[in-house]
Each structure stands twice: as structure tokens, then as C-alpha cells.
Design a protein around this motif. Structure first.
Motif, PDB file in Angstrom:
ATOM      1  N   THR A  55     -12.628  17.867 -10.334  1.00 29.37           N
ATOM      2  CA  THR A  55     -11.186  17.661 -10.503  1.00 29.37           C
ATOM      3  C   THR A  55     -10.865  16.316 -11.151  1.00 29.37           C
ATOM      4  O   THR A  55      -9.742  16.118 -11.617  1.00 29.37           O
ATOM      5  CB  THR A  55     -10.492  17.713  -9.133  1.00 29.37           C
ATOM      6  N   LEU A  56     -11.837  15.365 -11.179  1.00 28.78           N
ATOM      7  CA  LEU A  56     -11.588  14.034 -11.751  1.00 28.78           C
ATOM      8  C   LEU A  56     -12.747  13.638 -12.666  1.00 28.78           C
ATOM      9  O   LEU A  56     -13.548  12.760 -12.327  1.00 28.78           O
ATOM     10  CB  LEU A  56     -11.435  12.983 -10.643  1.00 28.78           C
ATOM     11  N   GLU A 116     -18.728   7.372   3.215  1.00 32.90           N
ATOM     12  CA  GLU A 116     -18.062   7.360   1.906  1.00 32.90           C
ATOM     13  C   GLU A 116     -16.812   8.232   1.966  1.00 32.90           C
ATOM     14  O   GLU A 116     -16.873   9.378   2.412  1.00 32.90           O
ATOM     15  CB  GLU A 116     -19.026   7.894   0.840  1.00 32.90           C
ATOM     16  N   GLY A 132     -14.501  10.118  -0.457  1.00 27.47           N
ATOM     17  CA  GLY A 132     -14.408  10.579  -1.847  1.00 27.47           C
ATOM     18  C   GLY A 132     -15.779  10.789  -2.458  1.00 27.47           C
ATOM     19  O   GLY A 132     -16.439   9.837  -2.858  1.00 27.47           O
ATOM     20  N   LEU A 135     -16.645  13.389  -4.971  1.00 31.11           N
ATOM     21  CA  LEU A 135     -16.604  13.911  -6.340  1.00 31.11           C
ATOM     22  C   LEU A 135     -17.892  14.685  -6.630  1.00 31.11           C
ATOM     23  O   LEU A 135     -18.157  15.683  -5.980  1.00 31.11           O
ATOM     24  CB  LEU A 135     -16.342  12.794  -7.359  1.00 31.11           C
ATOM     25  N   TYR A 152     -22.218  11.237  -7.317  1.00 31.36           N
ATOM     26  CA  TYR A 152     -22.948  10.208  -8.080  1.00 31.36           C
ATOM     27  C   TYR A 152     -23.152   8.933  -7.243  1.00 31.36           C
ATOM     28  O   TYR A 152     -24.286   8.488  -7.049  1.00 31.36           O
ATOM     29  CB  TYR A 152     -22.191   9.900  -9.383  1.00 31.36           C
ATOM     30  N   SER A 153     -22.054   8.369  -6.719  1.00 33.51           N
ATOM     31  CA  SER A 153     -22.209   7.186  -5.856  1.00 33.51           C
ATOM     32  C   SER A 153     -22.980   7.551  -4.591  1.00 33.51           C
ATOM     33  O   SER A 153     -23.734   6.729  -4.047  1.00 33.51           O
ATOM     34  CB  SER A 153     -20.834   6.607  -5.493  1.00 33.51           C
ATOM     35  N   LEU A 187     -16.961  12.180   2.562  1.00 29.51           N
ATOM     36  CA  LEU A 187     -15.768  12.966   2.884  1.00 29.51           C
ATOM     37  C   LEU A 187     -15.083  13.421   1.602  1.00 29.51           C
ATOM     38  O   LEU A 187     -14.765  12.595   0.740  1.00 29.51           O
ATOM     39  CB  LEU A 187     -14.790  12.121   3.728  1.00 29.51           C
ATOM     40  N   GLU A 188     -14.863  14.722   1.477  1.00 25.57           N
ATOM     41  CA  GLU A 188     -14.325  15.279   0.232  1.00 25.57           C
ATOM     42  C   GLU A 188     -13.343  16.396   0.553  1.00 25.57           C
ATOM     43  O   GLU A 188     -13.640  17.277   1.346  1.00 25.57           O
ATOM     44  CB  GLU A 188     -15.484  15.808  -0.634  1.00 25.57           C
ATOM     45  N   ASN A 211     -15.611  20.335  -5.868  1.00 21.69           N
ATOM     46  CA  ASN A 211     -16.329  19.050  -5.959  1.00 21.69           C
ATOM     47  C   ASN A 211     -17.467  19.006  -4.940  1.00 21.69           C
ATOM     48  O   ASN A 211     -18.581  18.572  -5.262  1.00 21.69           O
ATOM     49  CB  ASN A 211     -15.385  17.878  -5.698  1.00 21.69           C
ATOM     50  N   PRO A 271      -9.584  16.917   4.452  1.00 23.18           N
ATOM     51  CA  PRO A 271      -8.890  15.649   4.212  1.00 23.18           C
ATOM     52  C   PRO A 271      -9.581  14.505   4.955  1.00 23.18           C
ATOM     53  O   PRO A 271      -9.859  14.624   6.153  1.00 23.18           O
ATOM     54  CB  PRO A 271      -7.474  15.886   4.730  1.00 23.18           C
ATOM     55  N   ASP A 273      -8.318   9.261  -2.341  1.00 22.45           N
ATOM     56  CA  ASP A 273      -6.934   9.162  -2.823  1.00 22.45           C
ATOM     57  C   ASP A 273      -6.386   7.777  -2.458  1.00 22.45           C
ATOM     58  O   ASP A 273      -6.409   7.373  -1.292  1.00 22.45           O
ATOM     59  CB  ASP A 273      -6.086  10.283  -2.223  1.00 22.45           C
TER      60      ASP A 273
HETATM   61  N1  SAH Z   1     -17.179   8.183  -5.065  1.00 15.39           N
HETATM   62  C1  SAH Z   1     -17.303   9.046  -6.241  1.00 15.39           C
HETATM   63  C2  SAH Z   1     -15.978   9.208  -6.947  1.00 15.39           C
HETATM   64  C3  SAH Z   1     -14.873   9.736  -6.065  1.00 15.39           C
HETATM   65  S1  SAH Z   1     -13.451  10.223  -7.011  1.00 15.39           S
HETATM   66  C4  SAH Z   1     -18.302   8.394  -7.193  1.00 15.39           C
HETATM   67  O1  SAH Z   1     -18.148   7.183  -7.465  1.00 15.39           O
HETATM   68  O2  SAH Z   1     -19.212   9.078  -7.683  1.00 15.39           O
HETATM   69  C5  SAH Z   1     -12.311  10.541  -5.733  1.00 15.39           C
HETATM   70  C6  SAH Z   1     -12.656  11.772  -4.867  1.00 15.39           C
HETATM   71  O3  SAH Z   1     -11.806  11.747  -3.729  1.00 15.39           O
HETATM   72  C7  SAH Z   1     -12.409  13.110  -5.556  1.00 15.39           C
HETATM   73  O4  SAH Z   1     -13.533  13.938  -5.454  1.00 15.39           O
HETATM   74  C8  SAH Z   1     -11.249  13.726  -4.774  1.00 15.39           C
HETATM   75  O5  SAH Z   1     -11.278  15.138  -4.672  1.00 15.39           O
HETATM   76  C9  SAH Z   1     -11.450  13.088  -3.416  1.00 15.39           C
HETATM   77  N2  SAH Z   1     -10.228  13.075  -2.587  1.00 15.39           N
HETATM   78  C10 SAH Z   1      -8.942  12.960  -2.991  1.00 15.39           C
HETATM   79  N3  SAH Z   1      -8.116  13.006  -1.951  1.00 15.39           N
HETATM   80  C11 SAH Z   1      -8.881  13.164  -0.851  1.00 15.39           C
HETATM   81  C12 SAH Z   1      -8.601  13.294   0.540  1.00 15.39           C
HETATM   82  N4  SAH Z   1      -7.345  13.266   1.013  1.00 15.39           N
HETATM   83  N5  SAH Z   1      -9.632  13.444   1.389  1.00 15.39           N
HETATM   84  C13 SAH Z   1     -10.914  13.453   0.924  1.00 15.39           C
HETATM   85  N6  SAH Z   1     -11.235  13.352  -0.378  1.00 15.39           N
HETATM   86  C14 SAH Z   1     -10.238  13.201  -1.251  1.00 15.39           C
END
Ligand code: SAH
Ligand code: DHB
Ligand code: MG
Length: 217
Positions: free
Chosen positions: A32-33, A60, A62, A64, A67-68, A85-86, A91, A114, A138
Motif C-alpha cells: 500500500t506504500l 516494530e 509498521g 510494510l 524490509y526494516s 505490527l501491521e 502487506n 491496528p 501511521d
Molecule cells: N517499517 C517499514 C515501513 C513501514 S511503512 C520499513 O521500513 O520497511 C508504514 C506501515 O504501517 C504500512 O505497512 C502501513 O500499512 C502500516 N500501518 C498504517 N497504519 C497502521 C496501523 N494503524 N496499525 C498498524 N500498521 C499500520
């Protein structure tokens, strides 16, 4: 004049990241990003901080494409653990495949849902404290994620918040977007709580952004 990106690419050629990481980054274009994952050198910095801390437990916000997550999972070693957490199922599935390809899936739990609810559940479950937390979900919820992280991290551990600069938007008086407000609020809370903290601007293949880093008292 060379550019930030050229210099970043120069270091990436010198300190190459492997095919598994490169593939995980490429796969972010199906999430999605697209391209929102940290850059190779930011990932290496996260991993280095985790290793310096002797981290075995990482949280962690987020995931995605993971990768991180791969950088952090490698840093904690085979006996370590990463909870990531995603909210988005696609994703999460892409990241699951990348973690399997990186051979670190056994040490990572992807929690679909969430992050506010999941992190509250981790608090309620009384999980073992984390050594390092990476907040990268987010941005409007940053203050909430910091509060949860402070309850979940051991004394002397680190909380790292991504995207606190946003091409300078953080100090643009005309920018009151929810993401920027989420950054300003979390910085205010760090200051109000008197936490040991710093913020580092970064430039490179992802443009101009930065990390806030907090050492938990
Ligand atoms: N940490 C990753 C990038 C994360 S991008 C890296 O560096 O490789 C941000 C991520 O947060 C996206 O996958 C998005 O779906 C997720 N996200 C957005 N809102 C969220 C929420 N309320 N709870 C959990 N994940 C969320
Ligand atoms: C976005 C989110 C990130 O975590 C990031 O590093 C870059 C961009 C975004 O929401 O657009
Ligand atoms: Mg980010």
C-alpha cells in the motif's frame, strides 16, 4: 554537483545489501506504500543500534514489506525475537514471504491488526520488555505509540521514530496535516516528559527525512 541519491548509491555499492533485502525492497512496490521502507543505510543503522544494545527483543510498528524487519531480525540473532505490527493483510502477506526468503520467519511474529490495539494487548499480556522499538506506522498515532512503547521497553532501551522531518514539513507553519501534527505532538511529549532524546535528519535515496531517538530512563 552530485546529489544525495548519488552519494547514497555510492555507499550502497560499497556496503552492499544482499539480494534478499533488495528483493524485499522491490516487493514494497506491491504494498500500500511503495518505497516507504527505510533506505539501506537507515536499515543498517537500525541493525547496528540493535547490536550495540545487545538487543534480543525488538518491537516494530509498521511492517510494510518487512524490509526494516529483516534488518532487525538479523540483528537480534537466531535466539532473538521481533514483534512487528501491521494493519494491512496484503502487506503482512508480502512481508511474511520476504521473512521466509530471509530465513528469519521463525524469530518474527507479524501481528495483523491496528497497532494501537495490538500494542495494548502486549501491555495487558505483560510481555517481556523490548530492548528496541521502531515506530514507523501511521504518523497521527505517533503519540499513542510512544506511550505504549515507554511501557514496553526496558530501562536503557531505545525507541526510534521514523519520518520526523518529512522534507522539512515538521517546521512549516502552513502544514497542519495529520501526519505532521502527529510528529509535532510526539516531539512535544518527548520534551515534556524530559526524556533523553535526539533527532537526526537524513538525506538520500528517499529524499529528506529523519529519525527521533529516545533512550528509555
Ligand atoms: N517499517 C517499514 C515501513 C513501514 S511503512 C520499513 O521500513 O520497511 C508504514 C506501515 O504501517 C504500512 O505497512 C502501513 O500499512 C502500516 N500501518 C498504517 N497504519 C497502521 C496501523 N494503524 N496499525 C498498524 N500498521 C499500520
Ligand atoms: C510514508 C510512511 C513511511 O513510514 C515512510 O518512511 C515514508 C512515507 C507515507 O506514509 O507516505
Ligand atoms: Mg517510515
Amino acid at each position: 554537483m552530485t546529489t544525495w541519491t548519488e552519494v547514497d548509491d555510492y555507499f550502497t555499492r560499497l556496503f552492499p545489501h544482499d539480494d534478499v533485502l533488495a528483493a524485499a525492497h522491490e516487493s514494497s512496490h506491491h504494498t500500500t506504500l511503495p518505497g516507504a521502507d527505510v533506505t539501506p543505510h537507515q536499515g543498517a543503522l537500525l541493525a547496528m543500534l540493535a547490536r550495540v544494545l545487545g538487543a534480543t527483543r525488538v518491537l516494530e510498528f509498521g511492517t510494510l514489506a518487512g524490509y526494516s524487519t529483516i534488518w532487525l531480525a538479523r540483528a537480534v540473532g537466531p535466539a532473538g525475537h521481533v514483534d512487528t505490527l501491521e494493519i494491512d493483510a496484503t502487506n503482512a502477506e508480502i512481508s511474511r514471504r520476504n521473512l521466509v526468503a530471509a530465513d528469519v520467519a521463525a524469530r518474527v511474529d507479524i501481528h495483523l491488526g491496528p497497532a494501537a490495539a495490538t500494542s495494548q494487548r502486549l501491555i495487558d499480556d505483560g510481555v517481556e520488555p523490548y530492548d528496541l522499538v521502531f515506530i514507523d506506522a501511521d504518523k497521527p498515532n505517533n503519540p499513542h505509540y510512544l506511550a505504549a512503547s515507554l511501557r514496553l521497553t526496558r530501562s536503557g532501551g531505545l525507541i526510534i521514530i521514523d519520518n520526523v522531518v518529512r522534507s522539512g514539513a515538521v517546521t512549516d507553519p502552513d502544514d497542519a496535516s495529520p501526519a505532521v501534527l502527529g510528529v509535532r505532538r510526539v516531539i512535544d511529549e518527548i520534551v515534556d516528559a524530559g526524556l533523553e532524546a535526539t533527532a537526526i535528519q537524513t538525506v538520500g535515496s528517499k529524499g529528506w527525512d529523519g529519525f527521533a531517538i529516545i533512550r528509555v530512563p
